[in-house]
Design a protein around this motif. Structure first.
Motif, PDB file in Angstrom:
ATOM      1  N   PRO A  35       0.826  -1.218   0.000  1.00 21.58           N
ATOM      2  CA  PRO A  35       0.000   0.000   0.000  1.00 21.58           C
ATOM      3  C   PRO A  35       0.860   1.268   0.000  1.00 21.58           C
ATOM      4  N   ALA A  36       0.321   2.308  -0.608  1.00 29.37           N
ATOM      5  CA  ALA A  36       0.970   3.620  -0.609  1.00 29.37           C
ATOM      6  C   ALA A  36       0.717   4.263   0.750  1.00 29.37           C
ATOM      7  N   ARG A  37       1.728   4.344   1.578  1.00 32.40           N
ATOM      8  CA  ARG A  37       1.586   4.904   2.924  1.00 32.40           C
ATOM      9  C   ARG A  37       1.955   6.382   2.979  1.00 32.40           C
ATOM     10  N   LYS A  38       2.847   6.827   2.100  1.00 33.46           N
ATOM     11  CA  LYS A  38       3.254   8.228   2.062  1.00 33.46           C
ATOM     12  C   LYS A  38       2.685   8.903   0.813  1.00 33.46           C
ATOM     13  N   ALA A  39       2.951   8.332  -0.353  1.00 38.65           N
ATOM     14  CA  ALA A  39       2.392   8.868  -1.597  1.00 38.65           C
ATOM     15  C   ALA A  39       0.879   8.731  -1.537  1.00 38.65           C
ATOM     16  N   HIS A  40       0.174   9.733  -2.084  1.00 41.87           N
ATOM     17  CA  HIS A  40      -1.287   9.696  -1.980  1.00 41.87           C
ATOM     18  C   HIS A  40      -1.909  10.720  -2.920  1.00 41.87           C
ATOM     19  N   PRO A  41      -3.158  10.494  -3.320  1.00 45.70           N
ATOM     20  CA  PRO A  41      -3.891  11.556  -4.013  1.00 45.70           C
ATOM     21  C   PRO A  41      -4.437  12.536  -2.985  1.00 45.70           C
ATOM     22  N   GLY A  42      -4.460  13.795  -3.343  1.00 44.60           N
ATOM     23  CA  GLY A  42      -5.095  14.825  -2.524  1.00 44.60           C
ATOM     24  C   GLY A  42      -6.424  15.163  -3.167  1.00 44.60           C
ATOM     25  N   LEU A  43      -7.509  14.860  -2.493  1.00 51.43           N
ATOM     26  CA  LEU A  43      -8.844  15.033  -3.053  1.00 51.43           C
ATOM     27  C   LEU A  43      -9.527  16.230  -2.414  1.00 51.43           C
ATOM     28  N   ARG A  44      -9.827  17.231  -3.216  1.00 49.97           N
ATOM     29  CA  ARG A  44     -10.495  18.432  -2.718  1.00 49.97           C
ATOM     30  C   ARG A  44     -11.976  18.130  -2.533  1.00 49.97           C
ATOM     31  N   VAL A  45     -12.505  18.510  -1.383  1.00 52.07           N
ATOM     32  CA  VAL A  45     -13.912  18.260  -1.065  1.00 52.07           C
ATOM     33  C   VAL A  45     -14.582  19.559  -0.645  1.00 52.07           C
ATOM     34  N   THR A  46     -15.907  19.534  -0.624  1.00 48.14           N
ATOM     35  CA  THR A  46     -16.678  20.638  -0.063  1.00 48.14           C
ATOM     36  C   THR A  46     -17.339  20.122   1.209  1.00 48.14           C
ATOM     37  N   ASP A  47     -17.576  21.012   2.159  1.00 50.66           N
ATOM     38  CA  ASP A  47     -18.174  20.652   3.446  1.00 50.66           C
ATOM     39  C   ASP A  47     -17.417  19.485   4.074  1.00 50.66           C
TER      40      ASP A  47
END
Length: 119
Positions: free
Chosen positions: A64-76
């Motif tokens: 699993p990717a423990r450091k690398a990751h997607p950053g997902l922008r959310v609302t609320d």
């Protein structure tokens, strides 16, 4: 020239597709996107929500990717964090990014995911 990020691909263990569907659809609220037949034969699954696409590809020697990751922008973001927690996902808040509220979570195979909302 670069125009946009088309998708982010994360790895997953062989045979984890049903587990991934439960999480990415049921917990995150994404929709599975049908893969082209030649790619579907390789396993894995693709998910989308609006213009955001995450592809999960099977990897024989999965880690699993423990450091690398997607950053997902959310609302609320508070409501979205509650949604994840109510569905059994771990939420870890982090206040270290100026101008943003954010938290981290993990998918069911251990990949790190970041969720953020600018303020």
């Amino acid at each position: 020239m670069l125009a946009a990020v088309d998708h982010v691909q994360l790895a997953a263990p062989i045979g984890s597709e049903d587990l991934l569907r439960t999480y990415y659809e049921g917990v995150l609220g994404m929709t599975e996107v049908p893969k082209p037949p030649v790619l579907a034969a390789r396993g894995g699954c693709w998910f989308a929500y609006g213009p955001v696409q995450l592809h999960l590809g099977v990897e024989e020697d999965f880690r699993p990717a423990r450091k690398a990751h997607p950053g997902l922008r959310v609302t609320d973001i508070e409501a979205y964090a509650r949604r994840l927690e109510e569905r059994g996902a771990k939420v870890v808040w982090d206040a270290d990014l100026p101008g943003h509220k954010r938290f981290y979570s993990e998918d069911p195979v251990g990949n790190r995911l970041e969720f953020l909302e600018p303020f």
